[in-house]
Each structure stands twice: as C-alpha cells, then as structure tokens.
Design a protein around this motif. Structure first.
Motif, PDB file in Angstrom:
ATOM      1  N   TRP A   1      -0.930 101.022  49.230  1.00 22.17           N
ATOM      2  CA  TRP A   1      -2.129 100.046  49.505  1.00 22.17           C
ATOM      3  C   TRP A   1      -2.539  99.844  48.258  1.00 22.17           C
ATOM      4  N   MET A   2      -2.559 100.754  47.267  1.00 23.03           N
ATOM      5  CA  MET A   2      -3.314 100.535  45.982  1.00 23.03           C
ATOM      6  C   MET A   2      -2.329  99.208  45.497  1.00 23.03           C
ATOM      7  N   ASP A   3      -1.020  99.284  45.377  1.00 24.83           N
ATOM      8  CA  ASP A   3       0.207  98.351  44.837  1.00 24.83           C
ATOM      9  C   ASP A   3      -0.242  97.041  45.544  1.00 24.83           C
ATOM     10  N   GLU A   4      -0.403  97.205  46.965  1.00 23.34           N
ATOM     11  CA  GLU A   4      -0.552  95.951  47.812  1.00 23.34           C
ATOM     12  C   GLU A   4      -1.854  95.208  47.292  1.00 23.34           C
TER      13      GLU A   4
ATOM     14  N   GLU B   1     -11.766 111.886  50.161  1.00 24.89           N
ATOM     15  CA  GLU B   1     -10.829 113.073  50.066  1.00 24.89           C
ATOM     16  C   GLU B   1     -10.188 112.928  51.711  1.00 24.89           C
ATOM     17  N   GLY B   2      -8.756 113.159  51.383  1.00 23.84           N
ATOM     18  CA  GLY B   2      -7.991 113.088  52.731  1.00 23.84           C
ATOM     19  C   GLY B   2      -7.389 111.869  53.040  1.00 23.84           C
ATOM     20  N   ALA B   3      -6.643 111.810  54.358  1.00 19.21           N
ATOM     21  CA  ALA B   3      -6.156 110.519  54.837  1.00 19.21           C
ATOM     22  C   ALA B   3      -7.163 109.211  54.542  1.00 19.21           C
ATOM     23  N   ALA B   4      -6.716 108.159  54.159  1.00 23.46           N
ATOM     24  CA  ALA B   4      -7.358 106.938  53.777  1.00 23.46           C
ATOM     25  C   ALA B   4      -6.814 105.827  54.552  1.00 23.46           C
ATOM     26  N   SER B   5      -7.652 104.900  54.671  1.00 21.13           N
ATOM     27  CA  SER B   5      -7.163 103.660  55.176  1.00 21.13           C
ATOM     28  C   SER B   5      -7.152 102.654  54.042  1.00 21.13           C
ATOM     29  N   ARG B   6      -6.610 101.235  54.181  1.00 20.27           N
ATOM     30  CA  ARG B   6      -6.589 100.506  53.149  1.00 20.27           C
ATOM     31  C   ARG B   6      -7.705  99.923  52.738  1.00 20.27           C
ATOM     32  N   ASP B   7      -8.983  99.943  53.892  1.00 15.12           N
ATOM     33  CA  ASP B   7     -10.120  99.613  53.489  1.00 15.12           C
ATOM     34  C   ASP B   7     -10.959 100.702  52.508  1.00 15.12           C
ATOM     35  N   ILE B   8     -10.631 101.874  53.040  1.00 15.91           N
ATOM     36  CA  ILE B   8     -11.083 102.952  51.970  1.00 15.91           C
ATOM     37  C   ILE B   8     -10.741 102.647  50.466  1.00 15.91           C
ATOM     38  N   ILE B   9      -9.104 102.400  50.465  1.00 17.01           N
ATOM     39  CA  ILE B   9      -8.674 102.301  49.164  1.00 17.01           C
ATOM     40  C   ILE B   9      -9.321 101.453  48.566  1.00 17.01           C
ATOM     41  N   GLU B  10      -9.532 100.062  49.193  1.00 18.67           N
ATOM     42  CA  GLU B  10     -10.215  98.752  48.522  1.00 18.67           C
ATOM     43  C   GLU B  10     -11.779  99.305  48.049  1.00 18.67           C
TER      44      GLU B  10
END
Length: 87
Positions: free
Chosen positions: A21-24, A69-78
């Motif tokens: 997701w960071m790359d996207e 911390e932990g499993a993330a979603s694309r929105d969290i990464i953004e």
C-alpha cells in the motif's frame, strides 16, 4: 516533513500488505516519495526494536510517537504518510 520509523518482520503478511500500500500510494501521489522511511526488521535488529514499545508489526512511529501498531488498512497507511508530511 517528519521521518517515519517502521518496524516489520520478514514473512509477515500484514507488513507485506502495508509495504504494498505504501508503494501504491507513492505511485498515485508523488508527494509521498519525499518522506524518509526507516524500515527496521525486528528480527534482524533486535537491539533497536527493543528500545520501542510495541508488540505487533507493522508498527509506525514518527519521532517518539506511535501512530499505528498491527494489521493496517490502506486508509491507515495513508493517514500515517500524511502525518509525516505535516509540519
């Protein structure tokens, strides 16, 4: 702009998804390319990892503040990337 410290672990499916997701996001919006991201594998660098208070990966810090911390979603990464862009 602030530096992100990201803790990962090789083979972690949640870390792999977060990195994808960071790359996207960077491909969609070049402003994310300018963010300095230090990626630390907790198994390869246990001395560094032990200085931080977290249990799950991926974990993101900006300065001394844990953002996620932990499993993330694309929105969290953004949200983490946008927090690094704030002055």
């Amino acid at each position: 702009m602030k530096k992100i410290t990201m803790f990962t672990m090789r083979g972690c499916p949640y870390c792999n998804a977060a990195l994808r997701w960071m790359d996207e996001l960077a491909a969609e919006d070049p402003k994310y390319l300018s963010i300095e991201i230090e990626k630390i594998d907790e198994v390869a660098s246990p001395g560094i990892a032990s200085k931080y208070d977290y249990y799950y990966v991926p974990t993101y810090y900006i300065g001394g503040e844990k953002l996620h911390e932990g499993a993330a979603s694309r929105d969290i990464i953004e949200r983490v990337l946008n927090a690094a862009l704030e002055e």
